[in-house]
Every structure is written in structure tokens, then in C-alpha cells.
Design a protein around this motif. Structure first.
Motif, PDB file in Angstrom:
ATOM      1  N   ALA A   1      31.814  51.592  56.064  1.00  0.00           N
ATOM      2  CA  ALA A   1      32.690  51.035  57.100  1.00  0.00           C
ATOM      3  C   ALA A   1      31.943  49.952  57.876  1.00  0.00           C
ATOM      4  CB  ALA A   1      33.152  52.142  58.040  1.00  0.00           C
ATOM      5  N   PRO A   2      32.659  48.906  58.308  1.00  0.00           N
ATOM      6  CA  PRO A   2      32.003  47.790  59.005  1.00  0.00           C
ATOM      7  C   PRO A   2      31.204  48.204  60.236  1.00  0.00           C
ATOM      8  CG  PRO A   2      34.266  47.234  58.460  1.00  0.00           C
ATOM      9  CD  PRO A   2      34.084  48.680  58.122  1.00  0.00           C
ATOM     10  N   TRP A   3      31.646  49.226  60.952  1.00  0.00           N
ATOM     11  CA  TRP A   3      30.974  49.631  62.187  1.00  0.00           C
ATOM     12  C   TRP A   3      29.700  50.427  61.934  1.00  0.00           C
ATOM     13  CZ3 TRP A   3      30.119  54.753  62.435  1.00  0.00           C
ATOM     14  CH2 TRP A   3      30.955  55.582  61.696  1.00  0.00           C
ATOM     15  N   SER A   4      29.489  50.911  60.698  1.00  0.00           N
ATOM     16  CA  SER A   4      28.340  51.776  60.411  1.00  0.00           C
ATOM     17  C   SER A   4      27.075  50.947  60.186  1.00  0.00           C
ATOM     18  CB  SER A   4      28.625  52.649  59.188  1.00  0.00           C
ATOM     19  OG  SER A   4      28.688  51.868  58.018  1.00  0.00           O
ATOM     20  N   HIS A   5      25.925  51.636  60.212  1.00  0.00           N
ATOM     21  CA  HIS A   5      24.644  50.988  59.920  1.00  0.00           C
ATOM     22  C   HIS A   5      24.717  50.380  58.515  1.00  0.00           C
ATOM     23  CE1 HIS A   5      20.402  50.187  60.145  1.00  0.00           C
ATOM     24  NE2 HIS A   5      20.180  50.885  59.039  1.00  0.00           N
ATOM     25  N   GLN A   6      24.390  49.110  58.392  1.00  0.00           N
ATOM     26  CA  GLN A   6      24.503  48.368  57.126  1.00  0.00           C
ATOM     27  C   GLN A   6      25.949  48.359  56.625  1.00  0.00           C
ATOM     28  OE1 GLN A   6      22.085  46.542  55.923  1.00  0.00           O
ATOM     29  NE2 GLN A   6      20.449  47.315  57.208  1.00  0.00           N
ATOM     30  N   GLY A   7      26.892  48.307  57.561  1.00  0.00           N
ATOM     31  CA  GLY A   7      28.307  48.280  57.213  1.00  0.00           C
ATOM     32  C   GLY A   7      28.638  47.111  56.295  1.00  0.00           C
ATOM     33  N   GLY A   8      29.631  47.330  55.434  1.00  0.00           N
ATOM     34  CA  GLY A   8      30.048  46.300  54.492  1.00  0.00           C
ATOM     35  C   GLY A   8      29.269  46.310  53.193  1.00  0.00           C
ATOM     36  N   THR A   9      28.260  47.170  53.093  1.00  0.00           N
ATOM     37  CA  THR A   9      27.498  47.270  51.851  1.00  0.00           C
ATOM     38  C   THR A   9      27.949  48.502  51.078  1.00  0.00           C
ATOM     39  OG1 THR A   9      25.720  48.564  52.895  1.00  0.00           O
ATOM     40  CG2 THR A   9      25.479  46.151  52.884  1.00  0.00           C
ATOM     41  N   TRP A  10      27.564  48.535  49.813  1.00  0.00           N
ATOM     42  CA  TRP A  10      27.897  49.658  48.934  1.00  0.00           C
ATOM     43  C   TRP A  10      26.680  50.559  48.786  1.00  0.00           C
ATOM     44  CZ3 TRP A  10      32.668  50.625  46.807  1.00  0.00           C
ATOM     45  CH2 TRP A  10      33.614  49.609  46.930  1.00  0.00           C
ATOM     46  N   GLY A  11      26.926  51.855  48.831  1.00  0.00           N
ATOM     47  CA  GLY A  11      25.853  52.824  48.667  1.00  0.00           C
ATOM     48  C   GLY A  11      26.416  54.148  48.195  1.00  0.00           C
ATOM     49  N   LEU A  12      25.698  55.197  48.509  1.00  0.00           N
ATOM     50  CA  LEU A  12      26.073  56.541  48.084  1.00  0.00           C
ATOM     51  C   LEU A  12      26.593  57.339  49.264  1.00  0.00           C
ATOM     52  CD1 LEU A  12      22.890  57.344  45.978  1.00  0.00           C
ATOM     53  CD2 LEU A  12      25.078  56.432  45.170  1.00  0.00           C
ATOM     54  N   PRO A  13      27.523  58.243  49.026  1.00  0.00           N
ATOM     55  CA  PRO A  13      27.859  59.192  50.086  1.00  0.00           C
ATOM     56  C   PRO A  13      26.579  59.952  50.446  1.00  0.00           C
ATOM     57  CG  PRO A  13      29.409  59.387  48.254  1.00  0.00           C
ATOM     58  CD  PRO A  13      28.292  58.500  47.800  1.00  0.00           C
ATOM     59  N   GLY A  14      26.285  60.027  51.708  1.00  0.00           N
ATOM     60  CA  GLY A  14      25.066  60.706  52.113  1.00  0.00           C
ATOM     61  C   GLY A  14      24.860  60.621  53.603  1.00  0.00           C
ATOM     62  N   GLY A  15      23.791  61.246  54.057  1.00  0.00           N
ATOM     63  CA  GLY A  15      23.493  61.215  55.480  1.00  0.00           C
ATOM     64  C   GLY A  15      22.387  62.174  55.849  1.00  0.00           C
ATOM     65  N   ALA A  16      22.339  62.489  57.133  1.00  0.00           N
ATOM     66  CA  ALA A  16      21.268  63.302  57.699  1.00  0.00           C
ATOM     67  C   ALA A  16      21.251  64.711  57.122  1.00  0.00           C
ATOM     68  CB  ALA A  16      21.424  63.364  59.217  1.00  0.00           C
ATOM     69  N   ARG A  17      20.055  65.192  56.909  1.00  0.00           N
ATOM     70  CA  ARG A  17      19.842  66.565  56.450  1.00  0.00           C
ATOM     71  C   ARG A  17      19.617  67.455  57.664  1.00  0.00           C
ATOM     72  NH1 ARG A  17      14.357  68.100  54.369  1.00  0.00           N
ATOM     73  NH2 ARG A  17      14.555  70.344  54.415  1.00  0.00           N
ATOM     74  N   ASP A  18      20.295  68.583  57.708  1.00  0.00           N
ATOM     75  CA  ASP A  18      20.085  69.553  58.784  1.00  0.00           C
ATOM     76  C   ASP A  18      18.860  70.406  58.468  1.00  0.00           C
ATOM     77  OD1 ASP A  18      22.262  68.647  60.258  1.00  0.00           O
ATOM     78  OD2 ASP A  18      23.650  70.071  59.331  1.00  0.00           O
ATOM     79  N   SER A  19      18.272  70.998  59.503  1.00  0.00           N
ATOM     80  CA  SER A  19      17.000  71.724  59.350  1.00  0.00           C
ATOM     81  C   SER A  19      17.078  72.887  58.374  1.00  0.00           C
ATOM     82  CB  SER A  19      16.519  72.227  60.706  1.00  0.00           C
ATOM     83  OG  SER A  19      17.467  73.129  61.264  1.00  0.00           O
ATOM     84  N   HIS A  20      18.224  73.503  58.216  1.00  0.00           N
ATOM     85  CA  HIS A  20      18.368  74.676  57.358  1.00  0.00           C
ATOM     86  C   HIS A  20      18.762  74.327  55.919  1.00  0.00           C
ATOM     87  CE1 HIS A  20      22.430  73.750  58.713  1.00  0.00           C
ATOM     88  NE2 HIS A  20      22.834  74.327  57.595  1.00  0.00           N
TER      89      HIS A  20
END
Length: 159
Positions: free
Chosen positions: A45-64
Motif C-alpha cells: 500500500a502507498p502509505w506503508s514503508h516502501q509503499g508502491g513496491t512489490w514484496g512478500l506478505p510478511g512482517g514483525a515476528r512476535d516473541s513467542h
């Protein structure tokens, strides 16, 4: 739902990385009609970090979470995929700095699965492996794509 991994990490060099416990993304493959495979990409999404680029679904890992659990959870949140539809094959650390890493989890699906984009995506698209590099890629994904292609070439597709 916000997990305990959400937040920025500041590296010694001053760069910011998302995920207090690191981050993970899912490189999901499915067979195509030519005997090769397609991969699921997310147009950020345009508002996200590096918005407008193509990548993989992903994100922050939780501690557990393991990296595999984090990648599959993020794919469920961002693409509407269910864990039972995927076969996790291998995990590859594709970026690492002291105190933070990004791991790409490679998984297979029996077919091109239907997806449902959340607000973090402008679009989700199944893309032929040979066409990935022609898209405006997220810089981190672009830097790791050639290495990931080598790893996936060594893995027979197994749904």
C-alpha cells in the motif's frame, strides 16, 4: 491484532528495521502450466514503508513465534491464506544486522490459491518466477531475489 513484535529496531548504523524480534515473510510457490512455478507477491500500500513496491506478505515476528509461524500468520493476515493450504519447505535468513534479522520462509501450495488483500496491500498477484525481477521490488526483496531463486531451484515443488 497488535503483537509484541510490532515496533522499530534501530541498528548500530542508524537504519530502522521493522520487528522488535525480527521479521519474516512468506515466499509461496504454486505450479504453473509450463512445469515451472509462480510466486505470490504483495503490492505494498502507498502509505506503508516502501509503499508502491512489490514484496512478500510478511512482517514483525512476535516473541513467542518461530520464523515459520510468523510468516504463515502474516500471510493469513495480509493475504487470507490458511496454514493448512501450505507446505513449509525451508527458511532462509535473507538480511541480518546485529540484533535483527529478516527470514524468508519458502512454502508450496498445490495450486494458485485465492487471496484476500488487507489494508497493507494495494494488490496481491501470482507472478511467474521469470517475471518477478521486472517489477519495482521492495529493496530488501530485490536484494535477496537472486539468492532465493537458487534455493527454490533446488527444491522440487511439493504441495
Amino acid at each position: 491484532m497488535r503483537g509484541d513484535g510490532d515496533g522499530w529496531v534501530l541498528s548500530d548504523g542508524g537504519a530502522h528495521f521493522w520487528g522488535r524480534h525480527g521479521a519474516a515473510g512468506l515466499l509461496l510457490r504454486a505450479p504453473d502450466i509450463h512445469g515451472s512455478f509462480v510466486v505470490l507477491l504483495q503490492h505494498r500500500a502507498p502509505w506503508s514503508h516502501q509503499g508502491g513496491t512489490w514484496g512478500l506478505p510478511g512482517g514483525a515476528r512476535d516473541s513467542h513465534e518461530t520464523v515459520e509461524e510468523a510468516a504463515v500468520r502474516e500471510a493469513a493476515e495480509e493475504a487470507g491464506l490458511e496454514a493448512g493450504q501450505l507446505t513449509v519447505r525451508v527458511s532462509v535468513v535473507t538480511h541480518e544486522v546485529p540484533g535483527w534479522s529478516y527470514t524468508t520462509v519458502i512454502a508450496d501450495a498445490a495450486e494458485r490459491l485465492p487471496t484476500v488483500a488487507n489494508r497493507e496491500s494495494s494488490e496481491l498477484r501470482w507472478v511467474a518466477e521469470d517475471e518477478v525481477a521486472s517489477l519495482p521490488l521492495h529493496p530488501g526483496f530485490a536484494a535477496s531475489w537472486d539468492r532465493l531463486r537458487v534455493v527454490t531451484a533446488e527444491l522440487p515443488l511439493r504441495p
